[in-house]
Design an enzyme around this catalytic site. Structure first.
Site, short mmCIF file in Angstrom:
data_model
loop_
_atom_site.label_atom_id
_atom_site.label_comp_id
_atom_site.label_asym_id
_atom_site.label_seq_id
_atom_site.Cartn_x
_atom_site.Cartn_y
_atom_site.Cartn_z
N ASP A 32 -63.94 -19.66 -76.69
CA ASP A 32 -63.60 -20.89 -75.97
C ASP A 32 -63.27 -21.97 -76.99
O ASP A 32 -63.69 -21.90 -78.15
CB ASP A 32 -64.78 -21.34 -75.09
CG ASP A 32 -64.33 -22.17 -73.90
OD1 ASP A 32 -64.46 -21.72 -72.76
OD2 ASP A 32 -63.80 -23.28 -74.12
N PHE A 155 -62.70 -10.80 -58.15
CA PHE A 155 -62.94 -11.24 -56.77
C PHE A 155 -64.31 -11.85 -56.58
O PHE A 155 -64.81 -11.95 -55.46
CB PHE A 155 -62.78 -10.05 -55.81
CG PHE A 155 -61.44 -9.37 -55.92
CD1 PHE A 155 -60.32 -9.93 -55.33
CD2 PHE A 155 -61.29 -8.20 -56.64
CE1 PHE A 155 -59.08 -9.33 -55.44
CE2 PHE A 155 -60.05 -7.58 -56.76
CZ PHE A 155 -58.94 -8.15 -56.16
N CYS A 269 -61.59 -22.31 -55.69
CA CYS A 269 -60.64 -21.20 -55.51
C CYS A 269 -59.78 -21.32 -54.25
O CYS A 269 -58.57 -21.51 -54.35
CB CYS A 269 -61.36 -19.87 -55.50
SG CYS A 269 -62.11 -19.51 -57.07
N ARG A 339 -66.54 -28.88 -56.79
CA ARG A 339 -65.07 -29.00 -56.80
C ARG A 339 -64.54 -28.92 -55.37
O ARG A 339 -64.88 -28.01 -54.63
CB ARG A 339 -64.46 -27.87 -57.65
CG ARG A 339 -64.60 -28.12 -59.14
CD ARG A 339 -64.08 -26.95 -59.93
NE ARG A 339 -64.87 -25.74 -59.72
CZ ARG A 339 -64.55 -24.54 -60.15
NH1 ARG A 339 -63.43 -24.36 -60.83
NH2 ARG A 339 -65.32 -23.50 -59.93
C1 UDX Z 1 -63.89 -17.23 -52.99
C2 UDX Z 1 -63.66 -15.77 -52.61
O1 UDX Z 1 -64.62 -15.40 -51.62
C3 UDX Z 1 -63.80 -14.88 -53.84
O2 UDX Z 1 -63.53 -13.54 -53.49
C4 UDX Z 1 -62.81 -15.36 -54.86
O3 UDX Z 1 -62.94 -14.58 -56.05
C5 UDX Z 1 -63.01 -16.82 -55.17
O4 UDX Z 1 -62.96 -17.60 -53.98
P1 UDX Z 1 -66.02 -18.73 -53.53
O5 UDX Z 1 -65.09 -19.86 -53.84
O6 UDX Z 1 -67.17 -18.47 -54.44
O7 UDX Z 1 -65.22 -17.35 -53.46
O8 UDX Z 1 -66.63 -19.03 -52.10
P2 UDX Z 1 -66.67 -18.35 -50.66
O9 UDX Z 1 -67.97 -17.70 -50.47
O10 UDX Z 1 -65.46 -17.55 -50.41
O11 UDX Z 1 -66.62 -19.67 -49.74
C6 UDX Z 1 -65.51 -20.54 -49.81
C7 UDX Z 1 -65.67 -21.71 -48.88
O12 UDX Z 1 -65.54 -21.30 -47.54
C8 UDX Z 1 -67.03 -22.42 -48.97
O13 UDX Z 1 -66.79 -23.82 -48.93
C9 UDX Z 1 -67.75 -21.97 -47.72
O14 UDX Z 1 -68.68 -22.91 -47.27
C10 UDX Z 1 -66.58 -21.82 -46.74
N1 UDX Z 1 -66.85 -20.89 -45.63
C11 UDX Z 1 -67.05 -19.56 -45.89
C12 UDX Z 1 -66.85 -21.35 -44.32
O15 UDX Z 1 -66.65 -22.54 -44.07
N2 UDX Z 1 -67.06 -20.45 -43.30
C13 UDX Z 1 -67.27 -19.14 -43.52
O16 UDX Z 1 -67.44 -18.41 -42.56
C14 UDX Z 1 -67.26 -18.67 -44.86
#
Ligand code: UDX
Length: 472
Positions: A32, A155, A269, A339
């Protein structure tokens, strides 16, 4: 068989990947340009909250399999396998992804590559990036045609990063089929332990591998916005979106996962990935195919304003001069990541409308303070609730789901709660004398006596959302 490798970027993705590759038995050098981040990692400290990661990091620092450096020369000397896990944020003022960090790695590393090398991209990138940087790397490297770039998208979910890296539900590798199969051979060795466990391994061309990641995130975002759209209809029709989600979720073609209506998705993401995907499709002349993602984004952003409106309603039409307790700032539980957090965004909007807002989050207060220094922060949920006219639950931490409403009675000014994640048991709160509102559910105080899914409906919904088996 142990391999030697580097991982460029020691953020969420890179630090987790480096530590987990060492955990699999490899010799890993994390690279890094940020000396502060490196110093922390070298001292065994993870610069963000991620369950299990610190243990894995410390174990592999101690056994000598994991080291860190800022030297590209050392990295090029150390290994012939290089992972790229740097960030690809949204460009300022545009939808497209900012690839400057990926380009900087290639421009810094490639001129130092004198032996045949495999570069494996893990970052989420617009389709076409791997081909472009492969050409650039070969043009810059003394090893020339001996440099191969392949794409191995990641993922992992925050909160389950170690689990998802060591037990992924699939491995995807995009290779340039016009070149040798060296990248595939290398990857089969690196992940041999995972492949022996029978984890599906899909080898494809570069473009498909890049698209798999953006397509997966787009699907997840669409699923969340779909149920949030249903929540809007349920509110209008006096129906209950949580029961609707359970009922449609029993259809295995639909599935219950990612059907939790609430304040919508955020994080580092999903929001940026769907926007970058739309931008890239536009460049490719396929923008029409993804116009629905604009609506997915719209529905998601509308959630935030809707919750502020509901909050205003619940305190009698104006937030001016009210005290609001916000429980939850992280974009999801088990994370300190704020974020693009819908929770913090809502807290900020409520404050802008004249409320005095106090926020509590089990892990994300430090990060929230940096982003929103003007909000007040409390050290406990109880402290945040002191004198509150309204309680907003904006991240479904277990701590909040287990709150005893009676324990708040001595401190709140009004027993009014808006459950932005539909994670509380409305019956319990209403029985304790609270005016309860959820998202897309018809259970204002005194209504909804009969619930055919009680008593375990919430447990089921929570387990779908929280457990790693509940992944989709
Ligand atoms: C996501 C993808 O799941 C992952 O596979 C990818 O590599 C990166 O992006 P992440 O950002 O860690 O992962 O969070 P995730 O668990 O997917 O939740 C994303 C957002 O959706 C959160 O703000 C969560 O609160 C919201 N969410 C999730 C909902 O509002 N309702 C749901 O039913 C599920």
């Amino acid at each position: 068989m142990a391999s030697q490798m580097t991982v460029f970027g020691t953020g969420y993705l890179g630090a987790t990947h480096a530590a987990c590759m060492a955990e699999l038995g490899h010799e890993v050098l994390g690279v890094d340009i940020d000396p502060a981040k490196l110093a922390k990692l070298e001292a065994g400290e993870v610069p963000f909250y991620e369950p299990e990661l610190e243990e894995v990091l410390r174990r592999n620092l101690a056994n000598g399999r994991l080291r860190f450096t800022s030297s590209y020369a050392e990295a090029a000397e150390f290994a012939d396998i290089h992972f790229i896990g740097v960030g690809t944020p949204q460009k300022k003022g545009e939808y497209a992804a900012d690839l400057q960090y990926i380009d900087a790695v290639i421009d810094g590393l490639a001129p130092k590559l004198c032996r045949p090398t495999v570069i494996l991209g893990k970052s989420t990138v617009p389709v076409g990036t791997a081909k472009r940087i492969g050409e650039r790397a070969r043009a810059l490297a003394p090893a020339g045609e001996g440099v191969e770039v392949a794409w191995n998208p990641e993922f992992l979910r925050e909160g389950y990063a170690v689990h998802d890296t060591l037990h992924p539900d699939r491995l995807v590798l995009g290779i340039d089929r016009t070149r040798s199969r060296r990248a595939e051979e290398v990857v089969r060795v690196i992940y041999s332990q995972l492949l022996q466990e029978g984890i599906p391994f899909l080898v494809t061309d570069l473009a498909t591998a890049e698209l798999v990641k953006t397509a997966a995130n787009s699907f997840l975002a669409t699923k969340i916005s779909f149920i949030n759209a249903m929540a809007e209809v349920c509110e209008a029709a006096d129906a209950d979106v949580t029961v609707l989600a359970d009922a449609i979720g029993y259809d295995t073609r639909i599935g219950r996962l990612f059907l939790n209506a609430g304040i919508g998705f955020g994080g580092g993401c999903l929001p940026k990935d769907i926007r970058a995907f739309m931008a890239r499709a536009g460049e490719l002349g396929a923008d029409q195919a993804l116009t629905f993602l604009r609506e997915v984004d719209n529905i998601n952003m509308r959630r935030r304003t809707r919750v502020v409106e509901l909050a205003r309603d619940m305190v009698g039409g104006s937030l001016l001069g009210t005290r609001v307790a916000v429980l939850g700032a992280a974009f999801k539980p088990d994370s300190d990541d704020v974020r693009d957090s819908p929770a913090l965004n809502i807290a900020g909007q409520v404050q802008l409308q004249g409320a005095s807002v106090t926020v509590y989050d089990p892990k994300a207060i430090e990060n929230s303070r940096k982003l929103f220094p003007t909000l007040d922060y409390a050290a406990t949920a109880l402290d945040a609730c002191r004198g509150a006219d309204l309680l907003l639950i904006l991240t479904e931490w277990t701590e909040f789901q287990e709150l005893d409403p009676a324990s708040l009675h001595p401190v709140v000014r009004s027993r009014t709660v808006l459950d932005g994640r539909n994670c509380l048991d409305p019956g319990e709160w209403m029985r304790a004398g609270w005016q309860y509102r959820g998202i897309g559910r018809n259970c204002e105080s005194g209504r909804r006596q009969h619930d055919p899914f009680e008593p375990d409906k919430f447990a089921v919904a929570r387990s779908f959302f929280n457990t790693s088996e509940g992944k989709q």
